[in-house]
Scaffold this active site. Sequence first.
Site, PDB file in Angstrom:
ATOM      1  CG  HIS A   1      23.411 -26.992 -18.344  1.00  0.00           C
ATOM      2  ND1 HIS A   1      24.260 -26.264 -19.142  1.00  0.00           N
ATOM      3  CD2 HIS A   1      24.011 -28.194 -18.199  1.00  0.00           C
ATOM      4  CE1 HIS A   1      25.317 -26.996 -19.454  1.00  0.00           C
ATOM      5  NE2 HIS A   1      25.198 -28.173 -18.894  1.00  0.00           N
TER       6      HIS A   1
ATOM      7  CG  HIS B   1      25.336 -31.789 -22.609  1.00  0.00           C
ATOM      8  ND1 HIS B   1      24.776 -30.544 -22.745  1.00  0.00           N
ATOM      9  CD2 HIS B   1      25.935 -31.778 -21.385  1.00  0.00           C
ATOM     10  CE1 HIS B   1      25.004 -29.818 -21.662  1.00  0.00           C
ATOM     11  NE2 HIS B   1      25.711 -30.543 -20.818  1.00  0.00           N
TER      12      HIS B   1
ATOM     13  CG  HIS C   1      28.673 -30.984 -12.616  1.00  0.00           C
ATOM     14  ND1 HIS C   1      29.005 -29.744 -13.099  1.00  0.00           N
ATOM     15  CD2 HIS C   1      28.056 -31.620 -13.652  1.00  0.00           C
ATOM     16  CE1 HIS C   1      28.593 -29.616 -14.354  1.00  0.00           C
ATOM     17  NE2 HIS C   1      28.031 -30.762 -14.730  1.00  0.00           N
TER      18      HIS C   1
ATOM     19  CD  GLU D   1      28.534 -28.655 -18.196  1.00  0.00           C
ATOM     20  OE1 GLU D   1      28.154 -29.588 -18.909  1.00  0.00           O
ATOM     21  OE2 GLU D   1      27.844 -28.233 -17.234  1.00  0.00           O
TER      22      GLU D   1
HETATM   23  C1  DHB Z   1      24.168 -33.272 -14.703  1.00  0.00           C
HETATM   24  C2  DHB Z   1      24.786 -32.041 -14.873  1.00  0.00           C
HETATM   25  C3  DHB Z   1      25.093 -31.563 -16.159  1.00  0.00           C
HETATM   26  O1  DHB Z   1      25.720 -30.383 -16.415  1.00  0.00           O
HETATM   27  C4  DHB Z   1      24.730 -32.291 -17.279  1.00  0.00           C
HETATM   28  O2  DHB Z   1      24.972 -31.773 -18.488  1.00  0.00           O
HETATM   29  C5  DHB Z   1      24.117 -33.532 -17.110  1.00  0.00           C
HETATM   30  C6  DHB Z   1      23.827 -34.013 -15.832  1.00  0.00           C
HETATM   31  C7  DHB Z   1      23.810 -33.800 -13.351  1.00  0.00           C
HETATM   32  O3  DHB Z   1      24.286 -33.283 -12.327  1.00  0.00           O
HETATM   33  O4  DHB Z   1      23.009 -34.739 -13.294  1.00  0.00           O
HETATM   34 FE    FE Z   2      26.182 -30.120 -18.665  1.00  0.00          FE
END
Ligand code: DHB
Ligand code: FE
Length: 279
Positions: A12, A59, A192, A239
């Site tokens: 997401h 979040h 990420h 996550e």
């Molecule tokens: C991004 C990824 C995420 O899981 C999130 O919650 C907010 C931003 C991103 O890669 O921009």
């Molecule tokens: Fe996220």
Amino acid sequence: MAKLLGSVMTSHVPAIGRAISQRLHDEPYWKPFFAGYPPVRDWLAAARPDTVVVVSNDHGLNFFLDKMPTFAVGAAPEYRTADEGWGIPALPYFPGDLDLSWHLIESLIADEFDVVSCQEMFVDHGIALPMALLWPDQNWPVRIVPVIVNTVQAPLPSAARCWKLGESIGRAIESWDADRRVLVVGTGGLSHQLDGERAGFINKDFDLKFLDSLTADPQMATRYSNRDLVELTGTQGIELLMWLVSRATMHGTVREVHRNYHIPISNTAAGLLLLEQAA
Ligand code: DHB
Ligand code: FE
């Protein structure tokens, strides 16, 4: 009794909301990402779920740093979007499945998972965008039960604990005395990191190993500490715990039906996996 159909796990990323609202699906940047979803939608059309248990992380929308439940379950008649993803117009509200919510909460607490029950809850991009990817007309044909796992504020639940939570959710679904077809959706990851010196960090090797593990050796990730998982996947890559909860709801023979993996979407390695529960 209710029937557990399978699991869809997907990343997401808020930027998906803008891409949906601006119809960027066929742009070179977005095409390899959106192209992953039609096979899952075909499968959904045949599988016909009535209710979706969506496992995601909040979040900072419902729970902030001052009050942070490790595990929370929605028990609301409906869920409205608040953080709906950069630029996407507010989505229609998601109808809740109160009967499954309370069965799940009662089952989990009986099973020693002392979850927080939430009779009011907003949903952010972690739930709204995966739903919009699975049902793009946003005319939701399903009711939802959100399950929220803290991956925002230390200490986080371990991967091993998340696996056990998933097993308990799976048992609850299969003991629900209702003629309903249930899908589990897990959202977040894959690798990420949004901040700090390693911002932009992605680990394709580990992501692919993790994707393979979910059929070949599903408890592989439980053998890592969260510190190791953060090192391997980035601070927000943790996550992937949501994928583990979803996978653990399934038992017996589990078949991989479809996957997609594309780098990057925003700062994220975007993954998609559909696993089917054998009859
Ligand atoms: C991004 C990824 C995420 O899981 C999130 O919650 C907010 C931003 C991103 O890669 O921009
Ligand atoms: Fe996220």
